[in-house]
Design a protein around this motif. Structure first.
Motif, short mmCIF file in Angstrom:
data_model
loop_
_atom_site.label_atom_id
_atom_site.label_comp_id
_atom_site.label_asym_id
_atom_site.label_seq_id
_atom_site.Cartn_x
_atom_site.Cartn_y
_atom_site.Cartn_z
N LEU A 1 0.94 -1.21 -0.11
CA LEU A 1 0.04 0.16 0.25
C LEU A 1 0.62 1.30 0.11
N ASN A 2 2.19 1.19 0.46
CA ASN A 2 3.28 2.36 0.30
C ASN A 2 3.19 3.03 -0.99
N TRP A 3 2.94 1.98 -2.06
CA TRP A 3 2.68 2.47 -3.67
C TRP A 3 1.67 3.20 -4.17
N LEU A 4 0.33 3.07 -3.12
CA LEU A 4 -0.80 3.77 -3.68
C LEU A 4 -0.68 5.02 -4.16
N TYR A 5 0.04 6.09 -3.53
CA TYR A 5 -0.42 7.44 -3.89
C TYR A 5 0.41 7.65 -5.07
N GLY A 6 1.65 7.13 -5.35
CA GLY A 6 2.32 7.52 -6.57
C GLY A 6 1.73 6.68 -7.72
N LEU A 7 0.95 5.56 -7.46
CA LEU A 7 0.37 5.07 -8.72
C LEU A 7 -1.06 5.48 -9.08
N ILE A 8 -1.68 6.21 -8.04
CA ILE A 8 -2.85 6.75 -8.17
C ILE A 8 -2.35 8.32 -8.95
N TYR A 9 -1.44 8.94 -8.66
CA TYR A 9 -1.02 9.93 -9.24
C TYR A 9 -0.58 9.67 -10.79
N ALA A 10 0.09 8.55 -11.01
CA ALA A 10 0.43 8.24 -12.17
C ALA A 10 -0.97 8.01 -13.11
N ILE A 11 -1.64 7.34 -12.68
CA ILE A 11 -3.04 6.79 -13.39
C ILE A 11 -3.68 8.05 -13.71
N ASP A 12 -3.84 9.02 -12.70
CA ASP A 12 -4.59 10.37 -12.86
C ASP A 12 -4.05 11.16 -14.10
N ASN A 13 -2.43 11.25 -14.18
CA ASN A 13 -1.80 12.19 -15.11
C ASN A 13 -1.43 11.23 -16.19
N HIS A 14 -1.73 10.22 -16.27
CA HIS A 14 -1.31 9.21 -17.62
C HIS A 14 0.20 9.26 -17.70
N GLN A 15 0.93 8.86 -16.66
CA GLN A 15 2.35 8.90 -16.86
C GLN A 15 2.79 7.45 -16.73
N LEU A 16 3.98 7.16 -17.72
CA LEU A 16 4.28 5.83 -17.68
C LEU A 16 5.26 5.27 -16.12
N LEU A 17 4.98 4.07 -15.88
CA LEU A 17 5.80 3.60 -14.67
C LEU A 17 6.87 2.72 -15.12
N GLN A 18 7.62 2.59 -14.60
CA GLN A 18 8.92 1.66 -14.72
C GLN A 18 9.00 1.27 -12.93
N PHE A 19 9.40 -0.21 -13.22
CA PHE A 19 9.34 -1.06 -11.88
C PHE A 19 10.15 -2.27 -12.02
N THR A 20 10.51 -2.89 -11.13
CA THR A 20 10.92 -4.49 -11.02
C THR A 20 9.74 -5.21 -10.37
N TYR A 21 9.50 -6.25 -10.94
CA TYR A 21 8.28 -6.99 -10.59
C TYR A 21 9.00 -8.58 -10.40
#
Length: 303
Positions: free
Chosen positions: A119-139
C-alpha cells in the motif's frame, strides 16, 4: 472551537448501522452522539441545526442519504445502495476509532498476521494513473521466480482477497481495448514515475472483470456454473456471494444451490477446492470433471 464533524459522522453512521431497519429518531441520535463524546471526556451538545447540517454534508461530501419516515419519526440508511468505496471508508473510520479507544487494546484486539500489501505505492500509482504517466518498476513473478523490469501504462487499481493489484499495459495499446496485465503491489520494487505521458485507450474496469472471478479475466466466453453447498456452507454463500451474478436456485434445510455466470479460472478453482466436501459442482459437466481431476491430483500427494 474544535471541528468534530468527522467524529459526528462516525457516531451517526455507527448508530444507524447498528439499528438497521429499525432506525433512530433525532432524540436517539442526539443521546447516542453526546454519550460517545462523553466517553472521550468531551462535553458536547448536539443541536438539531447541527444534525440538519450534518445530513446535508453527508450527502454532498460522501453521497450518503439519510431517509426520514415521518409516520414513525425515524431516520435510516439504505446500506445496500452504498458502494464498496463508501463502505470501506466507513468501516476504516470505525476501526481507527476503535484502536484509539484504549491504549491497551492490544490485550483484546488481535489482527491476523499478514505480510505487507504494497500500500506504500498507492499514492504514486494513483498520481501516475490520473496524469497518464508511464511507470517503471521491477516485478517478482512467482511462477518463474524471476525479477524483471517493466515499463507500463497504468490504468487502474483493483483489490481482491485482501491484496491490491495494478492493472496496466506493458506495451502501447492499438485501437482496440488495451491488453491488460496484472501486477501485485506487494511484488513491486524500485517504482519510478516517468515524465513521459501516454494517451489512454478506452478501458472499463467493471466491464473487463464482469465475467471474471478474482483478477484473472480470461477471453473465453462465460458459462452458467451451478454449485451445491451443504446447509452450513450455504449460509456463508448467501451472506458473502461468490460473484455478482450469483442467483439462488434452491434454498432449503438440506442444501443451497446457486447459479453463477462467469468464466472459470485458476482463482475460481482454488476457491472451490478450498471449500472441500461442503461444495459440489453440478454443471457444466466438463467443469465438474475438471474439479474432480484437481481433487484426485491433491489425493495423489498423500500416496
Amino acid at each position: 472551537m474544535a471541528n468534530y464533524k468527522n467524529l459526528r459522522f462516525q457516531f451517526l453512521l455507527e448508530l444507524l448501522k447498528n439499528r438497521g431497519d429499525s432506525g433512530a429518531s433525532f432524540a436517539d441520535i442526539k443521546d447516542y452522539i453526546e454519550r460517545r463524546f462523553e466517553d472521550k471526556d468531551i462535553p458536547y451538545d448536539y443541536k438539531e441545526r447541527t444534525f440538519e447540517r450534518d445530513k446535508c454534508d453527508l450527502l454532498t461530501e460522501r453521497d450518503i442519504q439519510l431517509n426520514y419516515t415521518r409516520s414513525s419519526n425515524i431516520y435510516t440508511i439504505n446500506w445496500d445502495e452504498l458502494s464498496e468505496e463508501q463502505n470501506f471508508q466507513i468501516e476504516n473510520d470505525w476501526l481507527q476509532e476503535a484502536l484509539r479507544q484504549n491504549p491497551y487494546q492490544k490485550q483484546f484486539i488481535h489482527f491476523e498476521k499478514r505480510p505487507t500489501r504494497g500500500l506504500n505505492w498507492l499514492y504514486g500509482l494513483i498520481y501516475a494513473i490520473d496524469n497518464h504517466q508511464l511507470l517503471q518498476f521491477t516485478y517478482h513473478k512467482f511462477r518463474e521466480d524471476t525479477y524483471l523490469s517493466h515499463t507500463v501504462q497504468p490504468y487502474a487499481l483493483k483489490e481482491f482477497d485482501y491484496h491490491w493489484y495494478l492493472l496496466a499495459c506493458d506495451t502501447a495499446p492499438n485501437n482496440d481495448l488495451p491488453s491488460i496485465s496484472v501486477f501485485a503491489l506487494d511484488r513491486i520494487t524500485d517504482l519510478d514515475i516517468l515524465k513521459k505521458t501516454f494517451t489512454p485507450a478506452p478501458f472499463n474496469v467493471e466491464e473487463h472483470f464482469r465475467n471474471a472471478y478474482g483478477v484473472i479475466a480470461l477471453p473465453d466466453p462465460p458459462e452458467d456454473i451451478i454449485l451445491r453447498f451443504d446447509r452450513h456452507q450455504g449460509n456463508y454463500a448467501k451472506v458473502r456471494p461468490l460473484h455478482p451474478s450469483q442467483e439462488i436456485l434452491t434454498d432449503n434445510a438440506e442444501e443451497l444451490v446457486i447459479r453463477l455466470h462467469l468464466t472459470p479460472s485458476y482463482d475460481f478453482d482454488q476457491k472451490l477446492l478450498s471449500l472441500g466436501n461442503r461444495i459440489q459442482v453440478i454443471e457444466p459437466q466438463w467443469y465438474r470433471e475438471h474439479i474432480v481431476m484437481r481433487l484426485k491430483q491433491a489425493l495423489d500427494n498423500y500416496e
